[in-house]
Design a protein around this motif. Structure first.
Motif, PDB file in Angstrom:
ATOM      1  N   LEU A  47      36.675  91.229  81.816  1.00 46.85           N
ATOM      2  CA  LEU A  47      37.398  90.785  83.003  1.00 46.85           C
ATOM      3  C   LEU A  47      36.709  89.600  83.676  1.00 46.85           C
ATOM      4  CD1 LEU A  47      38.263  94.210  84.686  1.00 46.85           C
ATOM      5  CD2 LEU A  47      39.802  92.733  83.402  1.00 46.85           C
ATOM      6  N   LEU A  48      35.413  89.762  83.919  1.00 45.09           N
ATOM      7  CA  LEU A  48      34.713  88.782  84.739  1.00 45.09           C
ATOM      8  C   LEU A  48      34.493  87.440  84.049  1.00 45.09           C
ATOM      9  CD1 LEU A  48      31.979  90.533  86.905  1.00 45.09           C
ATOM     10  CD2 LEU A  48      34.189  89.616  87.558  1.00 45.09           C
ATOM     11  N   VAL A  49      34.306  87.421  82.726  1.00 43.77           N
ATOM     12  CA  VAL A  49      34.076  86.132  82.055  1.00 43.77           C
ATOM     13  C   VAL A  49      35.288  85.206  82.190  1.00 43.77           C
ATOM     14  CG1 VAL A  49      33.708  85.002  79.831  1.00 43.77           C
ATOM     15  CG2 VAL A  49      32.271  86.934  80.477  1.00 43.77           C
ATOM     16  N   PRO A  50      36.513  85.638  81.816  1.00 41.79           N
ATOM     17  CA  PRO A  50      37.652  84.733  81.998  1.00 41.79           C
ATOM     18  C   PRO A  50      37.960  84.424  83.457  1.00 41.79           C
ATOM     19  CG  PRO A  50      38.396  86.878  81.198  1.00 41.79           C
ATOM     20  CD  PRO A  50      36.911  86.871  81.110  1.00 41.79           C
ATOM     21  N   ILE A  51      37.801  85.419  84.354  1.00 40.66           N
ATOM     22  CA  ILE A  51      38.071  85.171  85.774  1.00 40.66           C
ATOM     23  C   ILE A  51      37.113  84.125  86.328  1.00 40.66           C
ATOM     24  CG2 ILE A  51      37.907  86.184  88.089  1.00 40.66           C
ATOM     25  CD1 ILE A  51      39.063  88.754  86.935  1.00 40.66           C
ATOM     26  N   SER A  52      35.827  84.296  86.044  1.00 40.08           N
ATOM     27  CA  SER A  52      34.835  83.356  86.576  1.00 40.08           C
ATOM     28  C   SER A  52      35.011  81.966  85.982  1.00 40.08           C
ATOM     29  CB  SER A  52      33.416  83.870  86.304  1.00 40.08           C
ATOM     30  OG  SER A  52      33.186  84.022  84.917  1.00 40.08           O
ATOM     31  N   PHE A  53      35.424  81.892  84.722  1.00 40.85           N
ATOM     32  CA  PHE A  53      35.609  80.583  84.103  1.00 40.85           C
ATOM     33  C   PHE A  53      36.835  79.875  84.675  1.00 40.85           C
ATOM     34  CE2 PHE A  53      35.616  77.357  80.815  1.00 40.85           C
ATOM     35  CZ  PHE A  53      34.250  77.213  80.561  1.00 40.85           C
ATOM     36  N   GLY A  54      37.894  80.645  84.948  1.00 45.87           N
ATOM     37  CA  GLY A  54      39.059  80.055  85.611  1.00 45.87           C
ATOM     38  C   GLY A  54      38.707  79.555  86.998  1.00 45.87           C
ATOM     39  N   MET A  55      37.864  80.309  87.708  1.00 43.13           N
ATOM     40  CA  MET A  55      37.376  79.914  89.028  1.00 43.13           C
ATOM     41  C   MET A  55      36.584  78.611  88.939  1.00 43.13           C
ATOM     42  SD  MET A  55      35.000  82.249  91.570  1.00 43.13           S
ATOM     43  CE  MET A  55      36.116  83.635  91.404  1.00 43.13           C
ATOM     44  N   LEU A  56      35.751  78.507  87.928  1.00 40.75           N
ATOM     45  CA  LEU A  56      34.944  77.299  87.720  1.00 40.75           C
ATOM     46  C   LEU A  56      35.832  76.088  87.454  1.00 40.75           C
ATOM     47  CD1 LEU A  56      31.930  76.298  87.290  1.00 40.75           C
ATOM     48  CD2 LEU A  56      32.340  76.700  84.853  1.00 40.75           C
ATOM     49  N   LEU A  57      36.804  76.261  86.573  1.00 41.50           N
ATOM     50  CA  LEU A  57      37.665  75.146  86.184  1.00 41.50           C
ATOM     51  C   LEU A  57      38.472  74.597  87.350  1.00 41.50           C
ATOM     52  CD1 LEU A  57      39.061  76.392  82.732  1.00 41.50           C
ATOM     53  CD2 LEU A  57      37.528  74.451  83.120  1.00 41.50           C
ATOM     54  N   VAL A  58      39.099  75.490  88.125  1.00 40.19           N
ATOM     55  CA  VAL A  58      40.005  75.025  89.167  1.00 40.19           C
ATOM     56  C   VAL A  58      39.268  74.335  90.302  1.00 40.19           C
ATOM     57  CG1 VAL A  58      40.070  77.082  90.657  1.00 40.19           C
ATOM     58  CG2 VAL A  58      42.128  75.671  90.370  1.00 40.19           C
TER      59      VAL A  58
END
Length: 383
Positions: A47-58
């Protein structure tokens, strides 16, 4: 020389350093903290890896979430398309199908009383609903926020979109998924506070064997009963039970494997990154978001406490045959909450095996949270 200077100047203007705000930098740091928790501490990395990466990108490149109508080229950002599938409630339904295909409902069938603990844990949702209204949110906003208490990301997204609360969908989804990931941190202190040393060491009798026929009939009957009473829950309950029917029927092994593996992981990638991408600094760093995150945490803690206290009540009624720790698994975070019940119990008696007993309330919590969401939709006339 002017050409070189102009070229370098243009290149500099294209970098994110010229557009990022202090808020963006704060969110980048938050994203990195989430990544650390996922990778170094193994807090639900799926859960946290894709969520955090999406947070980083945006927060580095906001246009990655730009809608088609706002883009100059008429195309839109990559993660915007993923996000549309969230808004259309497609992703949550597919997640539920995958969960159903992965989960053994046998413990719930073997011990139907588990439904009561799953129902008790929903008390946190209703508590947060009234708190949210007291804090100034309207009825539908309060309902969308309160469902975070079930620690169920897909249902939180589903209800928020159905109630047309897309402006606060990002904070709701991130809060729900964050609390799902942080179950091993949040729940144990509450469980230990509300139980005694003696209660934590209670050994429960082995569950009765569940027949194949029971396992096949269960998803069919639950779908009919729940969907007839609350038709709005059909997308979630229906997909959850369809996935479980794939698993238990034994005749569609390929579908079960696809739903629980390849499809599930594809959906998790798309859902996680798009949820993370809703956390731009502009949308996330404000008082409303703080209220939502706090309310979600309160709801989750109350839900955990209510389930545990109901477990204590069942312990008294049964003459000490129920370990109250399994009541905390009544929240919808499956199977994380059940694992936490097992882990806490094992701290006091390493040979005590509570996992299968805790899976009963845990599965009941999944159904219960979906039913609560359907109830809210029915109350507000949403179909």
């Amino acid at each position: 020389m002017d050409y070189i200077v102009n070229t370098l100047s243009n290149l500099w203007q294209q970098t994110a350093f010229t557009t990022m705000t202090p808020g963006n930098y704060i969110m980048v740091v938050v994203a990195l903290i989430f990544m650390y928790l996922a990778i170094a501490k193994d807090f639900e990395p799926l859960l946290l890896v894709p969520i955090s990466f999406g947070m980083l990108l945006v927060n580095i490149y906001p246009d990655i979430m730009m809608s088609i109508d706002k883009s100059s080229n008429g195309v839109g950002g990559l993660l915007y398309y993923f996000y549309l599938l969230d808004e259309w409630a497609i992703m949550p339904s597919l997640i539920f199908m995958g969960v159903g295909a992965m989960t053994d409902f046998g413990p719930l069938i073997a011990n139907p009383k588990s439904f009561l603990m799953g129902a008790a844990a929903q008390f946190g949702i209703f508590s947060a609903y009234f708190m949210a209204i007291a804090m100034g949110f309207n009825d539908q906003q309060a309902a969308a926020i309160s469902i975070i208490g079930g620690a169920d990301g897909p249902t939180s997204i589903f209800l928020a979109t159905k109630l047309n609360q897309t402006t606060i969908l990002g904070p709701i989804a991130v809060a729900a998924y964050s609390y799902m990931s942080l179950v091993p941190i949040i729940q144990p202190p509450v469980m230990k506070l509300l139980t005694t040393d003696k209660e934590r060491k209670i050994r429960m009798q082995q569950l009765r064997p569940v027949s194949k026929l029971e396992k096949i009939l269960f998803p069919i009957i639950v779908t009919i009963v729940v969907s007839m009473i609350l038709p709005t829950t059909a997308p979630l309950i229906g997909m959850l039970m369809l996935g479980n029917l794939f698993r238990e029927s034994g005749v569609v092994r390929q579908l079960q494997e696809t739903a629980s593996n390849a499809l599930m992981y594809i959906v998790v990638i798309m859902l996680g990154t798009s949820v993370g991408a809703t956390t731009s600094a502009e949308a996330f760093l404000n008082i409303t978001t703080i209220k939502i995150v706090v309310l979600g945490l309160i709801a989750f803690v109350i839900g955990t406490a209510a389930g545990t206290l109901f477990g204590k009540l069942m312990c008294v009624i049964t003459g000490g045959k129920v370990n109250p720790l399994i009541g905390s698994a009544g929240v919808s975070a499956v199977p994380m909450a059940a694992r936490v019940s097992q882990k806490v119990g094992a701290e006091y008696d390493p040979s005590n095996f509570l996992l299968m007993h805790a899976m009963g309330p845990n599965v009941a919590g999944v159904v219960g949270t979906a039913v609560v969401a359907g109830t809210f939709m029915a109350v507000f006339g949403v179909f």
